[in-house]
Design a protein around this motif. Structure first.
Motif, PDB file in Angstrom:
ATOM      1  N   GLN A  11       0.833  -1.203   0.000  1.00 36.11           N
ATOM      2  CA  GLN A  11       0.000   0.000   0.000  1.00 36.11           C
ATOM      3  C   GLN A  11       0.863   1.246   0.000  1.00 36.11           C
ATOM      4  OE1 GLN A  11      -3.669   0.270   2.284  1.00 36.11           O
ATOM      5  NE2 GLN A  11      -3.073   2.291   3.069  1.00 36.11           N
TER       6      GLN A  11
ATOM      7  N   SER B  67       0.659   4.963   0.916  1.00 39.08           N
ATOM      8  CA  SER B  67      -0.157   5.836   1.756  1.00 39.08           C
ATOM      9  C   SER B  67       0.314   7.270   1.601  1.00 39.08           C
ATOM     10  CB  SER B  67      -0.063   5.423   3.228  1.00 39.08           C
ATOM     11  OG  SER B  67      -0.580   4.123   3.423  1.00 39.08           O
TER      12      SER B  67
ATOM     13  N   THR C 193      -3.534   0.537  -3.062  1.00 37.08           N
ATOM     14  CA  THR C 193      -3.035  -0.809  -2.804  1.00 37.08           C
ATOM     15  C   THR C 193      -2.754  -1.555  -4.097  1.00 37.08           C
ATOM     16  OG1 THR C 193      -5.270  -1.720  -2.712  1.00 37.08           O
ATOM     17  CG2 THR C 193      -4.329  -0.941  -0.649  1.00 37.08           C
TER      18      THR C 193
ATOM     19  N   GLY D 220      -6.230  -1.376  -5.689  1.00 39.16           N
ATOM     20  CA  GLY D 220      -7.379  -0.925  -4.919  1.00 39.16           C
ATOM     21  C   GLY D 220      -7.146   0.425  -4.289  1.00 39.16           C
TER      22      GLY D 220
ATOM     23  N   ASN E  17      -8.390   2.937  -0.669  1.00 38.09           N
ATOM     24  CA  ASN E  17      -9.108   3.069   0.593  1.00 38.09           C
ATOM     25  C   ASN E  17      -8.772   4.419   1.218  1.00 38.09           C
ATOM     26  OD1 ASN E  17      -6.638   2.849   2.110  1.00 38.09           O
ATOM     27  ND2 ASN E  17      -6.778   0.618   1.990  1.00 38.09           N
TER      28      ASN E  17
ATOM     29  N   THR F  30     -11.588  -1.578   1.317  1.00 35.59           N
ATOM     30  CA  THR F  30     -10.709  -1.433   0.163  1.00 35.59           C
ATOM     31  C   THR F  30     -11.374  -2.049  -1.049  1.00 35.59           C
ATOM     32  OG1 THR F  30      -8.753  -1.561   1.567  1.00 35.59           O
ATOM     33  CG2 THR F  30      -8.423  -1.898  -0.791  1.00 35.59           C
ATOM     34  N   TYR F  31     -11.490  -1.270  -2.097  1.00 36.60           N
ATOM     35  CA  TYR F  31     -12.122  -1.721  -3.338  1.00 36.60           C
ATOM     36  C   TYR F  31     -11.034  -2.138  -4.325  1.00 36.60           C
ATOM     37  CZ  TYR F  31     -14.651  -1.554  -7.772  1.00 36.60           C
ATOM     38  OH  TYR F  31     -15.181  -1.871  -9.012  1.00 36.60           O
ATOM     39  N   TYR F  32     -11.036  -3.428  -4.686  1.00 32.77           N
ATOM     40  CA  TYR F  32     -10.028  -3.968  -5.605  1.00 32.77           C
ATOM     41  C   TYR F  32     -10.647  -4.288  -6.963  1.00 32.77           C
ATOM     42  CZ  TYR F  32      -6.502  -4.884  -1.977  1.00 32.77           C
ATOM     43  OH  TYR F  32      -5.569  -4.771  -0.982  1.00 32.77           O
TER      44      TYR F  32
ATOM     45  N   THR G 148     -14.367  -6.275  -2.631  1.00 31.45           N
ATOM     46  CA  THR G 148     -14.382  -5.223  -1.625  1.00 31.45           C
ATOM     47  C   THR G 148     -14.131  -5.858  -0.262  1.00 31.45           C
ATOM     48  OG1 THR G 148     -15.981  -3.933  -2.915  1.00 31.45           O
ATOM     49  CG2 THR G 148     -15.684  -3.336  -0.609  1.00 31.45           C
TER      50      THR G 148
END
Length: 522
Positions: A243, A245, A265, A306, A308, A331-333, A370
């Motif tokens: 990830q 950030s 991500t 993804g 988030n 988190t949407y992948y 998700t």
């Protein structure tokens, strides 16, 4: 139809915690949702406890409010060396396999931006890269089987599929795909078209089959016939979730710290498997030895990305106590995977043409996942200049993971219902301590990822991790070293029949990690 077969296959092969072909996607939801507390060697040596701590680049991932505690800018680099060992047991036979991997679990840049205005004391911006999951492992198992063969499974999977289109009123009958193992089993003669030994009542033409036999079908009618063979499989996996950030943390009166982060991500997973059956023997027909061996090799590559959002607060009611909370959105992948396989059947004495080898075409699938949201809280108690003790509690409900697909005709309703059925909410625990003496640091910690399965299923998949480490902090340079050891149990099934039966290998997974972080402050 090919798309749905492909997804079921991929899902099962990477299902380490639960065995069942139909349950593969259910396990994958856990596999990609059960991330680990990432961060610097300092934080990792304290069990990953960091929600209430702050002052470390790891806060960008766990609780961005912690960036508000910086008073200088910083650059860090963290390399690591991991050892993965798996002990397996199958049919009373024990095996061991291991692998070693070098990786980079963290890189960071934190820019401190001080100011003073109405109690606001400025803050810091951080850009960090953190490894949040690790897919590396290698295991093998073997044993003498008296019972089912994967050939029986191929036969069951092929049932109801025609080789060529059937005439009306059967023109909507699905066709057998030759890009999946059961199709290759037909091409290499491991399963054969309908015969009197395996009657099927529906009409069919000479070249259009809806039922299949396997090469040893003629022996099934023999009374008290016992079939045995050697089974072997080796599985190697690699990859990780990372990830990026991009976070900011602010400071109000050195009492209240607040922050937010956008997480980008990435997911990369590679699976390689070689499954082999050989030395077939039949108790009443010892001369029936037409097959030397057959071997199935499969490759799966999964890529995903993804996004988030993380929000957090840290409050310091008195100088020796800090309390933190953090919220991570689902988190949407978007995920794509590529599957390919080939099958070898080595027949004796040129039976069925001798050595047979068939390859599939690569199959590409795309879908979304998700993962559940996370809520964490923590507290840190400071011991003056001598160090501190800190602990975290993380809440996550794994049955909130969901799949979806924009491909027409593909539905994940059944899989999403099973996710709700099998998984439950958990509380994960992390505890850490740091002792200080002048420029030196001594640390230790413990991390428990609780069992995500409902108690009714009697499946325990908790993961325990112990850690320790040391550090040296100078005026503009610091070095931290950490060691981690984790272990957990799982199971693996190469195939599962419709009635839920099939071979199972029990696995004991152990991971040892050594890492260090070097940082420069300015």
């Amino acid at each position: 139809m090919k798309f749905k077969i492909r997804l079921s296959l991929c899902a099962t092969l990477i299902a380490f915690g639960f065995h069942g072909w139909s349950q593969g996607f259910v396990e994958n939801a856990l596999f990609f949702s059960r991330t680990k507390p990432g961060g610097s060697s300092r934080v990792q040596s304290m069990g990953g406890a960091q929600v209430a701590l702050g002052g470390d680049y790891s806060s960008a991932l766990s609780n961005p409010a912690g960036l508000g505690m910086y008073n200088r800018s910083e650059i860090t680099f963290t390399p690591a060396f991991n050892t993965y060992k798996t002990d397996s047991k199958h049919l009373e036979t024990k095996s061991t396999d291991s692998k070693k991997v070098f990786n980079i679990p963290g890189i960071s840049y934190v820019r401190h931006m001080p100011t003073e205005k109405n109690g606001f004391l400025g803050g810091s911006f951080g850009a960090t890269l953190t490894r949040i999951n690790d897919f590396n492992t290698s295991f093998q198992y073997t044993g003498k089987e008296v019972g089912s063969s994967i050939i029986d499974y191929f036969k069951e999977r092929a049932f109801g599929y025609a080789i060529n289109p059937l005439p009306n009123p059967y023109d909507d009958t699905p066709l057998l795909s030759f890009d999946v193992p059961e199709g290759l089993a037909y091409s290499t003669f491991l399963i054969n078209p309908f015969s009197e030994a395996d009657p099927y009542p529906n009409p069919f033409t000479e070249n259009d089959y809806l039922a299949y036999t396997r090469y040893f079908s003629d022996l099934d009618a023999s009374a008290n016939e016992v079939r045995d063979f050697d089974r072997y499989q080796h599985v190697n996996t690699k990859g990780a979730q990372y990830q990026w950030s991009f976070a900011y943390g602010g400071n109000y009166l050195d009492k209240l710290f607040f922050g937010g982060a956008v997480g980008i991500t990435t997911l990369r997973y590679k699976f390689e498997s070689t499954y082999r059956e050989s030395e077939f023997s039949f108790s009443n027909t010892p001369n029936y030895d037409s097959l030397n061996y057959f071997q199935l090799h499969e490759d799966i590559t999964i890529d995903g990305s993804g996004i988030n959002l993380t929000l957090g607060l840290i409050y310091r009611p008195v100088n020796f106590v800090q309390v933190g909370i953090s919220f991570v959105t689902p988190t949407y992948y978007e995920i794509s995977d590529v599957y390919s396989t080939h099958l070898i059947a080595d027949w004796r004495n040129d039976v069925y043409g001798g050595y047979q080898e068939e390859f599939s075409e690569p199959i590409v699938a795309e879908y979304t996942l998700t993962t559940p949201l996370k809520f964490s809280t923590g507290v840190a108690f400071f011991l003056g200049k001598h160090g501190f003790i800190t602990g975290d509690f993380e809440f996550i409900n794994y049955n909130k993971a969901t799949y979806d697909s924009s491909t027409p005709g593909v539905s994940f309703n059944a899989e999403n219902q099973d996710i709700k059925y099998y998984y439950t909410n958990v509380m994960n625990y992390r505890l850490g301590v740091e002792l200080r003496y002048t420029i030196f640091r001594l640390r230790g910690g413990y991390n428990l990822q609780s069992n995500p399965y409902k108690e009714a299923f009697n499946i325990d998949r908790k993961i325990s991790t112990w850690s320790t480490g040391v550090g040296v902090k100078l005026n503009t340079l610091f070095v931290d070293i950490a060691w981690q050891g984790s272990n957990g149990n799982s199971t693996y099934s190469p195939y599962v029949f419709q009635d839920g039966t099939g071979p199972v290998a029990s696995l004991r997974n152990k991971t040892t990690s050594g890492m260090f972080t070097i940082g420069y402050t300015f």
